[in-house]
Every structure is written in structure tokens, then in C-alpha cells.
Design a protein around this motif. Sequence first.
Motif, short mmCIF file in Angstrom:
data_model
loop_
_atom_site.label_atom_id
_atom_site.label_comp_id
_atom_site.label_asym_id
_atom_site.label_seq_id
_atom_site.Cartn_x
_atom_site.Cartn_y
_atom_site.Cartn_z
N GLN A 52 3.70 -8.25 -10.72
CA GLN A 52 3.38 -7.81 -12.07
C GLN A 52 2.80 -6.41 -12.07
OE1 GLN A 52 0.86 -10.73 -13.91
NE2 GLN A 52 2.55 -12.16 -14.25
N ARG A 53 1.95 -6.11 -11.08
CA ARG A 53 1.41 -4.75 -10.97
C ARG A 53 2.53 -3.74 -10.79
NH1 ARG A 53 -3.00 -4.26 -6.73
NH2 ARG A 53 -4.23 -4.94 -8.51
N PHE A 54 3.46 -4.05 -9.89
CA PHE A 54 4.54 -3.10 -9.64
C PHE A 54 5.51 -3.02 -10.82
CE2 PHE A 54 3.07 -3.85 -5.29
CZ PHE A 54 2.82 -2.53 -4.95
N ALA A 55 5.66 -4.10 -11.57
CA ALA A 55 6.50 -4.06 -12.77
C ALA A 55 5.90 -3.12 -13.81
CB ALA A 55 6.69 -5.46 -13.34
N TRP A 56 4.59 -3.22 -14.03
CA TRP A 56 3.94 -2.33 -14.99
C TRP A 56 3.97 -0.88 -14.51
CZ3 TRP A 56 3.04 -3.10 -19.86
CH2 TRP A 56 2.89 -4.39 -20.32
N LEU A 57 3.78 -0.67 -13.23
CA LEU A 57 3.83 0.70 -12.72
C LEU A 57 5.24 1.27 -12.80
CD1 LEU A 57 1.40 0.43 -9.68
CD2 LEU A 57 1.01 1.60 -11.85
N LEU A 112 0.82 -1.21 0.00
CA LEU A 112 0.00 0.00 0.00
C LEU A 112 0.86 1.26 0.00
CD1 LEU A 112 -2.84 -1.03 2.48
CD2 LEU A 112 -3.02 -0.66 0.02
N VAL A 113 1.93 1.24 0.78
CA VAL A 113 2.84 2.40 0.79
C VAL A 113 3.50 2.57 -0.58
CG1 VAL A 113 4.99 3.29 1.79
CG2 VAL A 113 3.21 2.37 3.27
N SER A 114 3.90 1.45 -1.19
CA SER A 114 4.52 1.52 -2.52
C SER A 114 3.54 2.05 -3.55
CB SER A 114 5.01 0.14 -2.94
OG SER A 114 5.97 -0.33 -2.03
N LEU A 115 2.29 1.62 -3.48
CA LEU A 115 1.28 2.16 -4.39
C LEU A 115 1.08 3.65 -4.18
CD1 LEU A 115 -1.55 -0.50 -4.63
CD2 LEU A 115 -0.10 0.35 -6.45
N GLY A 116 1.12 4.09 -2.94
CA GLY A 116 0.99 5.52 -2.65
C GLY A 116 2.16 6.31 -3.21
N VAL A 117 3.36 5.77 -3.06
CA VAL A 117 4.54 6.46 -3.59
C VAL A 117 4.48 6.52 -5.11
CG1 VAL A 117 7.05 6.26 -3.86
CG2 VAL A 117 6.02 5.96 -1.62
N LEU A 118 4.14 5.40 -5.74
CA LEU A 118 4.03 5.39 -7.21
C LEU A 118 2.91 6.30 -7.68
CD1 LEU A 118 4.69 1.63 -7.92
CD2 LEU A 118 6.13 3.55 -8.59
N GLY A 119 1.79 6.33 -6.96
CA GLY A 119 0.71 7.24 -7.31
C GLY A 119 1.15 8.70 -7.20
N GLY A 120 1.96 9.00 -6.19
CA GLY A 120 2.50 10.36 -6.05
C GLY A 120 3.45 10.71 -7.18
N ILE A 121 4.25 9.75 -7.61
CA ILE A 121 5.15 9.98 -8.75
C ILE A 121 4.34 10.27 -10.00
CG2 ILE A 121 6.81 8.87 -10.29
CD1 ILE A 121 7.94 7.45 -7.79
N TYR A 122 3.28 9.50 -10.23
CA TYR A 122 2.43 9.73 -11.39
C TYR A 122 1.74 11.09 -11.31
CZ TYR A 122 3.03 5.10 -13.39
OH TYR A 122 3.56 4.00 -13.98
N LEU A 123 1.34 11.51 -10.13
CA LEU A 123 0.74 12.83 -9.96
C LEU A 123 1.76 13.93 -10.28
CD1 LEU A 123 -1.68 14.55 -9.09
CD2 LEU A 123 -0.79 14.43 -6.75
N LEU A 124 2.98 13.75 -9.81
CA LEU A 124 4.03 14.71 -10.14
C LEU A 124 4.33 14.72 -11.64
CD1 LEU A 124 6.50 14.23 -7.15
CD2 LEU A 124 5.00 16.18 -7.61
#
Length: 164
Positions: A140-145, A74-86
Motif C-alpha cells: 500500500q505504501r508503494f502504491a501511494w508513492l 529500502l532501495v525502492s524507497l530510495g529510488v522513489l525518494g530520488g524521483i520525488y526530489l527530481l
Amino acid sequence: MTTRDDDALSWAGDDDPTLVSAPPADEPAAPRRSNADVSAITTTPAAASVPSGNASEPDDTDGDRAAGMSSAALVSLGVLGGIYLLYTIGWIVGGLRMNGVVGFLVAPPSFVPAAIVAVLAPAIWFGVAFLLTRERPSWQRFAWLAAGVVLLVPWPFVMIGTGL
């Protein structure tokens, strides 16, 4: 009258009869009841002893439930979501910054749709990668992200910056 030490170990409302607490560790937890069993108990006590033969009722066992994500995921998804927002913000700033220069290279009617797609691309990638990998392993989700983080870098912002 209670002492100060006893007050620290109690909470207002602990003596509430409707309060449900967890069973002690040495006792096994009671099995969950289905809605049919609960309605049978509330209507007639004799009907509670008769098991319902309805096989179409969903069984609420732990094996059938989908496993939740771990805290690290969940923390990794939040960090990746923040990167995508940036990245989205970077494409907006970079696209607006390129607006004056692009007139020499590309016709403005073709630049505007491309800029809109570039601004929406990080959000679209995140959403599609998240939705299409729901039933797959989390790696696989994190690889695509992670691939999207590499591919969607806002190059106009990286190359020109804010121009301050």
C-alpha cells in the motif's frame, strides 16, 4: 611467532576479554536479560536467582518487535525518494521558466502561492504517504508513492524544458 597464514585469520584485539562473539551454530543463543536482571546481577549475586515479578517490564522477544524493511524495499524507497526530489527540482525550474509567460494568463499574486505549493507538493506527498502507511502492508505504501509519481509530474518542465 605466528606464521603469515595465521596472521590472516586473526585481528588485532581478538584476545580482548571484553570481546563478545556470537555463539557457535550448534549451541542455542542465550536468552536476553532485562535491565532489572542486569542490575540485580551487578548489585548482589543472590538476587539474580530471584525472578522479578514485575509484569509491566517490556519483554524483549523477537515476536514483539516490528519487522524491518527488506533491502529491496529500502532501495525502492530510495529510488522513489530520488524521483520525488527530481520532481521538486523540475517544479522549481519549470515554475521559474513559466514566470514570464504566466503574466498573460494569471495574475502574479495568484501565481506565486500556486508555484510554492507546486514545489512543495512532491515532498509533502512523499512524507504523508510514508507516515500514513507505517502500520499498513508495504504494497500500500508503494502504491501511494507510485500514484504520486504519476500525479505530480512537473508539466511545465516537461512541456517547456530548461530553455537552453
